[in-house]
Motif scaffolding. Sequence first.
Motif, mmCIF file in Angstrom:
data_model
loop_
_atom_site.group_PDB
_atom_site.id
_atom_site.type_symbol
_atom_site.label_atom_id
_atom_site.label_comp_id
_atom_site.label_asym_id
_atom_site.label_seq_id
_atom_site.Cartn_x
_atom_site.Cartn_y
_atom_site.Cartn_z
ATOM 1 N N MET A 99 0.820 -1.110 -0.081
ATOM 2 C CA MET A 99 0.091 -0.079 0.063
ATOM 3 C C MET A 99 0.906 1.524 0.164
ATOM 4 O O MET A 99 0.648 2.089 -0.661
ATOM 5 N N ILE A 100 1.938 1.170 0.776
ATOM 6 C CA ILE A 100 2.683 2.436 0.834
ATOM 7 C C ILE A 100 3.445 2.628 -0.649
ATOM 8 O O ILE A 100 3.925 3.642 -0.933
ATOM 9 N N ALA A 101 3.974 1.450 -1.097
ATOM 10 C CA ALA A 101 4.478 1.445 -2.553
ATOM 11 C C ALA A 101 3.565 2.002 -3.449
ATOM 12 O O ALA A 101 4.076 2.593 -4.338
ATOM 13 N N HIS A 103 2.161 4.811 -3.186
ATOM 14 C CA HIS A 103 2.132 6.146 -3.321
ATOM 15 C C HIS A 103 2.316 6.801 -4.705
ATOM 16 O O HIS A 103 1.545 7.779 -5.102
ATOM 17 N N LEU A 106 -0.975 6.345 -6.859
ATOM 18 C CA LEU A 106 -2.034 7.140 -6.220
ATOM 19 C C LEU A 106 -1.734 8.910 -6.711
ATOM 20 O O LEU A 106 -2.597 9.513 -7.254
ATOM 21 N N ASN A 128 -9.954 4.009 -2.493
ATOM 22 C CA ASN A 128 -9.257 2.950 -1.580
ATOM 23 C C ASN A 128 -9.714 1.476 -2.138
ATOM 24 O O ASN A 128 -8.724 0.582 -1.967
ATOM 25 N N LEU A 131 -7.834 0.737 -5.172
ATOM 26 C CA LEU A 131 -6.497 0.536 -4.862
ATOM 27 C C LEU A 131 -6.152 -1.055 -4.089
ATOM 28 O O LEU A 131 -5.217 -1.417 -4.510
ATOM 29 N N MET A 167 6.608 -4.601 -4.271
ATOM 30 C CA MET A 167 6.456 -3.262 -3.985
ATOM 31 C C MET A 167 7.137 -2.335 -5.154
ATOM 32 O O MET A 167 6.603 -1.395 -5.467
ATOM 33 N N TRP C 181 -3.292 8.817 3.006
ATOM 34 C CA TRP C 181 -2.095 8.562 2.230
ATOM 35 C C TRP C 181 -0.853 9.278 2.689
ATOM 36 O O TRP C 181 0.100 8.767 2.646
ATOM 37 N N ARG C 184 0.503 7.449 5.658
ATOM 38 C CA ARG C 184 1.229 6.253 5.209
ATOM 39 C C ARG C 184 2.648 6.878 4.897
ATOM 40 O O ARG C 184 3.649 6.124 5.192
ATOM 41 N N CYS C 185 2.697 7.895 4.299
ATOM 42 C CA CYS C 185 4.080 8.617 4.173
ATOM 43 C C CYS C 185 4.776 8.690 5.281
ATOM 44 O O CYS C 185 6.198 8.381 5.165
ATOM 45 N N SER C 188 6.171 5.619 6.517
ATOM 46 C CA SER C 188 7.105 4.870 5.995
ATOM 47 C C SER C 188 8.577 5.694 6.158
ATOM 48 O O SER C 188 9.483 5.016 6.357
ATOM 49 N N LEU C 199 10.757 4.362 -3.258
ATOM 50 C CA LEU C 199 9.459 4.214 -3.521
ATOM 51 C C LEU C 199 8.886 5.524 -4.008
ATOM 52 O O LEU C 199 7.543 5.392 -4.357
ATOM 53 N N GLY C 200 9.603 6.563 -4.489
ATOM 54 C CA GLY C 200 8.980 7.613 -4.961
ATOM 55 C C GLY C 200 8.544 8.653 -4.013
ATOM 56 O O GLY C 200 7.781 9.655 -4.403
ATOM 57 N N ILE C 201 8.634 8.430 -2.497
ATOM 58 C CA ILE C 201 8.165 9.271 -1.621
ATOM 59 C C ILE C 201 9.034 10.376 -1.348
ATOM 60 O O ILE C 201 10.272 9.979 -1.081
#
Lengths: 257, 286, 311
Positions: A99-101, A103, A106, A128, A131, A167, C181, C184-185, C188, C199-201
């Motif tokens: 889910m974090i991956a 991002h 999204l 959600n 997703l 991921m 979201w 979640r960032c 992480s 992961l692009g964050i």
Amino acid sequence: MLLEIADLTKRFGGLTAVSGISFGIDHGEIVGIFGPNGSGKTTLLNLIAGVYRPTAGRLLWKSDELTGAPPHEIAAAGIVKTFQNPQLFRELTVFDNVMIAAHLRLKRHLGVRRMATLWPWYRHRSVNGELSDHIDHVLTLCRLDRFRDQAAGSLSYGGEKMLGVAMALMCEPELLLLDEPGSGLGHDEIANLDEVLRDLRDHGTTLCVIDHRVGFLGNLADRAMVVHHGAKIAEGRPDEVLRDERVIEAYLGRSHA
Amino acid sequence: MLQLVVGQLLNGVIVGTLYAIIALGVTLTFGITGIVNFALGAFMMLGAYITWYLTDGIGIPYPLAVPLAVLCVALLGLAVDQALFRFTRNNLINGLIVSIGLISVLVAIVLMIWTTTPQSMHYVLPGIFRIGGVIVPKMKAVVFIVLLLVILLTYASLTRTWAGRAAYAYAQNPEAAALMGVRTGVLQAGVAAYSTALAGLGGALYASLYSIAPEIGASYILKGVEAAILAGIGSVVGSLVGGIIIGVAEGVGSIFLPSAYNDAYGLVFLVLILLFKPAGLFGSKS
Amino acid sequence: MKSYLLWLPLFLLPLVVHDNVVLTVLVFSFILGILAVSFNLIFGFAGQLSLFHAAAFGLSAYATYLSMVHWSIPFWLGMVVGVVFVALVSVVIGAICFRFKLKEFYFAIVTLAFSEIARLVILNWNSFTNGSLGINFTVTPTLWVPGHGVIPVQGTVMWYYLTLVAVVLTVIVCSRIVHSWMGRCFASIRLNDELADTLGINVFRYKLISFVVGNAGAAVAGSLYAFYISFIDPDYLSINQSLAIIAMALLGGRSSVAAPVVGAFVLTALPHVINVNAEARLLIYGLILILTILLMPRGLVGSLMRLRRAA
């Protein structure tokens, strides 16, 4: 030419890990990087992914300059890398890791509108939900669906590696860099990995893989490059490259060449 | 004017050794237990108070009171290490929070017993030296020599005794050292006790020069950490050099710059080192 | 989300309880709760130990009062000034820290240094801030209430409802962030920021957001606190205040958005239940820091929830 690296060099203090490598990767290829331990393969991949900044040389992605860009920018541009020693969020579940991956995904699908999901009355159930389905799809693809709600730290080594791949997939890469994806995997898992990677290529993802198992990578790759002491010593079709004298010497020593 | 500068310079060197002894404690603790123990400032303060109490309160002669105080502080440091810091090895954040908590506990206890009123010890060694027109109180010279000796002795034992070399090896490579028979737990406890003892010694000597109050530890640990960063981990001599640099910079600087912001300059300096020292706090662990 | 039902009785409390002491304790708990909850956004959720929180608290208080006095603006506008000022300072400090990629421990030290610098400036700028003497307020805060116009905020009951609404809003804002979201960032970054980067964050951006939003919360608390007690001095920015904030957050619980309010309440109510002087309070804060880290890392709320789940 999708990715082009020119004279890429990385020095750590007095040690030159990568020296003047120039190489190109075309859209839709599977490129294999071979070379004995310590030859600089992982460093090369880290340079491409932005984990290290190059001491010299250039990195061009779809003709755009990406040299020295930070990892998140490179990931956003479409280049994603897995880790040789799996990097995970061990305290979270497998599902949450992926889910974090998500991002980047999204971000791409919603853009600035994702700020709206912060309002208390925004009905983001649909976002959600979609997703969640996609995450389950990726997990199934990587044979991790059984472990969906388990802590990532409780997976087997092979499971951890596949989670790393999952991921990376979630980031929707155009170029996927895999650092020893097969090491530590059992026979079935390798076959599955092979299937997943070929499937990815068929759907348009370009792959660049490091693996020391010559057999596995030799069958998988369309094109190969051999790295030794940080420099490129051979390039071409896998079967040609693996018969090259200099390559055999690098792996096994002079007497075998 | 020149006399003033030279005077401040000498004073700065002497104060610098006080910073250096704390810095040495900081650097040893970080190298062996993996945390920065901010409570060393509070232990220094405790050393000062115990020394003052032993000499002025009970009447024990100063040269005896100092080692007694150091022993007390070391024992307390050992107890605290085993009870608390044993569970925060190599965890910088938890170590930081626990040591901040410990400072409060120690300062609170001292406040409760002796209140916030500054205390002054009677003069141990009155009299001055004249060095080319500059006045140096005899006691300050004694403090300087004692601290210098202790630092050099520490350096010598780190490089020449088995225990010292084991500590050095452990700081460089914990697993290898353990495999070679270095008993990790004992080593860490020993270093913790020794670092606390150093801080206690600094405090005991501090008490003979200045008046003491519960807050004195704060600025010393700050400068000790700064000096340790300047020095680099495991560098005993570096702690000395770093401490002296800071002491001199402070002393000479106070002639030209408004003293109200003294502490602020030190803080700005600290921020700049932390931002620009590329490998973080202490560079490499060697 | 039935936890918000727990807040309902608090809205009805003043109708039943008229004891001024109880209500005052609750007012302080709410204000300090805002402080602790906003701190926990940075520490518990984004994983960055900021020792600048007390400075944000104090700077906003000074900025609010001084702007009201010098520019003749009403309280709510002064609070906006305070929050904006603190937000700007946070952007600068945060940008410096995170651009240099300071890891958590070094970030703590640098924020402590900045906090102390701020305190020293306020302490020594006697002409503007009255230095160590502090300022006794001569202005009463006013609020614009629809239907009643502009009214002064006076009396415990008014303060009670004002601060209750403020803390509830703070919890809602932080909760929305944490459960989205963006939360979640934050997670992480807290758990593995190097992985998050690949992961692009944008780790820099989200660390900065957590820092600025968190400090903005502290700013709100600062304005409210200063005007509630009508007094302000440089101790607002002291290390002891930062210490108290950490104690509240750790005691309440790091992994829940609203739990720090519980910590704030316990620490505020304690001196009224047991007779403690300033030194004892210092001792207790220190012990709480030590004991929660070593024995109760989940805090009161977390431990209770764990017991309930196990039962």
